[in-house]
Design a protein around this motif. Sequence first.
Motif, mmCIF file in Angstrom:
data_model
loop_
_atom_site.group_PDB
_atom_site.id
_atom_site.type_symbol
_atom_site.label_atom_id
_atom_site.label_comp_id
_atom_site.label_asym_id
_atom_site.label_seq_id
_atom_site.Cartn_x
_atom_site.Cartn_y
_atom_site.Cartn_z
ATOM 1 N N MET A 1 0.840 -1.196 0.000
ATOM 2 C CA MET A 1 0.000 0.000 0.000
ATOM 3 C C MET A 1 0.879 1.252 0.000
ATOM 4 S SD MET A 1 -2.726 0.852 2.957
ATOM 5 C CE MET A 1 -3.124 2.508 3.420
ATOM 6 N N LYS A 2 0.581 2.136 -0.957
ATOM 7 C CA LYS A 2 1.393 3.354 -1.079
ATOM 8 C C LYS A 2 0.892 4.422 -0.096
ATOM 9 C CE LYS A 2 2.467 6.873 -4.480
ATOM 10 N NZ LYS A 2 2.191 7.377 -5.814
ATOM 11 N N GLN A 3 1.802 5.119 0.540
ATOM 12 C CA GLN A 3 1.442 6.242 1.407
ATOM 13 C C GLN A 3 2.364 7.398 1.085
ATOM 14 O OE1 GLN A 3 -1.067 6.348 3.248
ATOM 15 N NE2 GLN A 3 -1.498 4.449 4.299
ATOM 16 N N LEU A 4 1.888 8.616 1.260
ATOM 17 C CA LEU A 4 2.737 9.785 1.062
ATOM 18 C C LEU A 4 3.180 10.304 2.421
ATOM 19 C CD1 LEU A 4 0.639 11.681 -1.641
ATOM 20 C CD2 LEU A 4 2.666 10.272 -2.003
ATOM 21 N N THR A 5 4.421 10.795 2.480
ATOM 22 C CA THR A 5 4.885 11.385 3.731
ATOM 23 C C THR A 5 4.323 12.805 3.838
ATOM 24 O OG1 THR A 5 6.841 12.326 2.729
ATOM 25 C CG2 THR A 5 7.049 10.085 3.605
ATOM 26 N N GLU A 6 4.429 13.356 5.031
ATOM 27 C CA GLU A 6 3.969 14.740 5.248
ATOM 28 C C GLU A 6 4.712 15.689 4.300
ATOM 29 O OE1 GLU A 6 4.705 15.979 9.228
ATOM 30 O OE2 GLU A 6 3.045 17.388 9.229
ATOM 31 N N GLN A 7 6.010 15.443 4.124
ATOM 32 C CA GLN A 7 6.823 16.293 3.253
ATOM 33 C C GLN A 7 6.358 16.195 1.795
ATOM 34 O OE1 GLN A 7 9.316 18.402 4.399
ATOM 35 N NE2 GLN A 7 9.144 19.199 2.323
ATOM 36 N N GLN A 8 6.063 14.957 1.337
ATOM 37 C CA GLN A 8 5.591 14.792 -0.044
ATOM 38 C C GLN A 8 4.261 15.515 -0.256
ATOM 39 O OE1 GLN A 8 5.773 10.473 0.088
ATOM 40 N NE2 GLN A 8 7.228 10.443 -1.614
ATOM 41 N N ILE A 9 3.378 15.433 0.735
ATOM 42 C CA ILE A 9 2.076 16.109 0.629
ATOM 43 C C ILE A 9 2.280 17.619 0.510
ATOM 44 C CG2 ILE A 9 -0.042 16.644 1.928
ATOM 45 C CD1 ILE A 9 0.093 13.715 2.997
ATOM 46 N N MET A 10 3.194 18.152 1.316
ATOM 47 C CA MET A 10 3.468 19.599 1.264
ATOM 48 C C MET A 10 4.114 19.978 -0.059
ATOM 49 S SD MET A 10 4.785 20.355 5.127
ATOM 50 C CE MET A 10 5.977 21.533 4.553
ATOM 51 N N ASP A 11 5.067 19.163 -0.531
ATOM 52 C CA ASP A 11 5.744 19.455 -1.802
ATOM 53 C C ASP A 11 4.743 19.438 -2.948
ATOM 54 O OD1 ASP A 11 8.095 19.636 -0.434
ATOM 55 O OD2 ASP A 11 8.879 17.685 -1.065
ATOM 56 N N MET A 45 -5.196 17.100 1.672
ATOM 57 C CA MET A 45 -5.312 15.801 2.341
ATOM 58 C C MET A 45 -6.236 14.823 1.602
ATOM 59 S SD MET A 45 -3.461 16.316 4.981
ATOM 60 C CE MET A 45 -3.800 15.345 6.435
ATOM 61 N N ALA A 46 -7.035 15.317 0.652
ATOM 62 C CA ALA A 46 -8.078 14.475 0.022
ATOM 63 C C ALA A 46 -7.483 13.291 -0.747
ATOM 64 C CB ALA A 46 -8.920 15.334 -0.920
ATOM 65 N N PRO A 47 -8.150 12.135 -0.706
ATOM 66 C CA PRO A 47 -7.734 11.015 -1.564
ATOM 67 C C PRO A 47 -8.301 11.220 -2.976
ATOM 68 C CG PRO A 47 -9.596 10.356 -0.220
ATOM 69 C CD PRO A 47 -9.293 11.774 0.155
ATOM 70 N N ALA A 48 -7.793 10.447 -3.948
ATOM 71 C CA ALA A 48 -8.331 10.549 -5.315
ATOM 72 C C ALA A 48 -9.440 9.546 -5.551
ATOM 73 C CB ALA A 48 -7.214 10.349 -6.335
ATOM 74 N N SER A 49 -9.509 8.502 -4.706
ATOM 75 C CA SER A 49 -10.600 7.531 -4.826
ATOM 76 C C SER A 49 -10.764 6.871 -3.462
ATOM 77 C CB SER A 49 -10.313 6.483 -5.907
ATOM 78 O OG SER A 49 -9.380 5.535 -5.444
ATOM 79 N N GLY A 50 -11.782 6.005 -3.362
ATOM 80 C CA GLY A 50 -12.081 5.421 -2.064
ATOM 81 C C GLY A 50 -11.583 3.994 -1.887
ATOM 82 N N ARG A 51 -11.279 3.326 -3.006
ATOM 83 C CA ARG A 51 -10.970 1.890 -2.897
ATOM 84 C C ARG A 51 -9.529 1.566 -3.278
ATOM 85 N NH1 ARG A 51 -16.405 -1.502 -3.910
ATOM 86 N NH2 ARG A 51 -17.666 -0.093 -2.647
ATOM 87 N N ALA A 52 -8.987 0.604 -2.560
ATOM 88 C CA ALA A 52 -7.579 0.240 -2.753
ATOM 89 C C ALA A 52 -7.281 -0.119 -4.205
ATOM 90 C CB ALA A 52 -7.226 -0.921 -1.834
ATOM 91 N N SER A 128 -12.416 -1.036 0.708
ATOM 92 C CA SER A 128 -12.882 0.342 0.878
ATOM 93 C C SER A 128 -12.057 1.027 1.960
ATOM 94 C CB SER A 128 -14.371 0.326 1.254
ATOM 95 O OG SER A 128 -14.795 1.626 1.549
ATOM 96 N N ILE A 129 -11.339 2.071 1.587
ATOM 97 C CA ILE A 129 -10.514 2.805 2.544
ATOM 98 C C ILE A 129 -11.209 4.108 2.931
ATOM 99 C CG2 ILE A 129 -8.275 3.946 2.840
ATOM 100 C CD1 ILE A 129 -7.219 1.788 0.861
ATOM 101 N N PHE A 130 -11.842 4.738 1.920
ATOM 102 C CA PHE A 130 -12.673 5.921 2.151
ATOM 103 C C PHE A 130 -14.047 5.629 1.562
ATOM 104 C CE2 PHE A 130 -8.309 7.405 1.851
ATOM 105 C CZ PHE A 130 -8.205 8.226 2.972
ATOM 106 N N LYS A 131 -15.073 6.282 2.104
ATOM 107 C CA LYS A 131 -16.415 6.114 1.547
ATOM 108 C C LYS A 131 -17.009 7.490 1.258
ATOM 109 C CE LYS A 131 -18.555 5.884 6.115
ATOM 110 N NZ LYS A 131 -19.302 5.112 7.076
ATOM 111 N N HIS A 132 -18.057 7.495 0.419
ATOM 112 C CA HIS A 132 -18.701 8.764 0.095
ATOM 113 C C HIS A 132 -19.367 9.347 1.344
ATOM 114 C CE1 HIS A 132 -18.618 6.981 -4.063
ATOM 115 N NE2 HIS A 132 -17.978 8.118 -4.190
ATOM 116 N N ASN A 133 -19.221 10.633 1.497
ATOM 117 C CA ASN A 133 -19.790 11.314 2.656
ATOM 118 C C ASN A 133 -21.312 11.418 2.499
ATOM 119 O OD1 ASN A 133 -20.498 13.023 4.701
ATOM 120 N ND2 ASN A 133 -18.843 14.503 4.325
#
Length: 272
Positions: A1-11, A45-52, A128-133
């Motif tokens: 599973m890919k994750q971004l670091t805080e620094q990557q998110i800021m960059d 912070m938003a994801p681009a999709s909800g599912r792995a 499902s990692i995120f779901k529709h609000n």
Amino acid sequence: MKQLTEQQIMDNWNELRTIINNTFSGERLEKLNKMYDYFEDRMCMAPASGRAHYHNAMVGGYVEHILHVVKFSQEVKSMWENNGAEINFTDEELIFAALHHDLGKVGDLENDYYIPEESDWHRKNQGSIFKHNPELQYMTVSDRSTWLLQHFEIPMTEWEYLGLRLTDGLYEEANEKYLKGFNPQWAVRTNMAYILHQADMMATHIESDQWKRGDKIESDKVMMSVNKIKGAVDKQVDANNEVKEKFNTKSTDAKDIFNELFGEAKKWYMVY
Ligand SMILES: [Fe+2]
């Protein structure tokens, strides 16, 4: 599973704002900056999709996806242009549509589009990692994108509208009328829509590949750690010629193994 670091998110966020400041000017730039300032905390912070198994279902995934589509759309455009396609749009129009084709995934003025999935069953069985609000009024993503742009009084050209509207190609049922018509007069009159669709599809598949590679790296790391644990146990059996103590948790080996297994998770827990 890919994750971004805080620094990557800021960059990534800084890169996005730089693209906007370098591409647009005048009143449109002012209005764009107002919108991006408004959404900064939620958008970065938003994801681009909800599912792995979709793409970039991770914190910061939205902005990374947008950066990919901006980059790829320019590369795909060059390929079309170098092979004789008519380019009847500007780079500014192409970048505007790439930047905003998924804007609706940020949510409405108050609520995020995606919220974390809390159900273990859905996480395990549906990826499902995120779901529709559920707080949000239903709209297609592109409808919400154009609604948000008009809310911030950001004007767009006809090609920009068509481009961001048709980026999902025929994956979006509502686009059929534009893309499957048999009346030649109704054909889409700019290649920008096809170029954006190719760039978006390329981005989602590459992001999905990166996610799978991340999964493989994680499972390889776990296997390496398991093998190390087995090795540590075997070593003690060999040295004493009998099993006196199965695993010494105070040993340097054990500390290394613990850090290898949980070091990253600990770091992410501290950040978020
Ligand atoms: Fe997209």
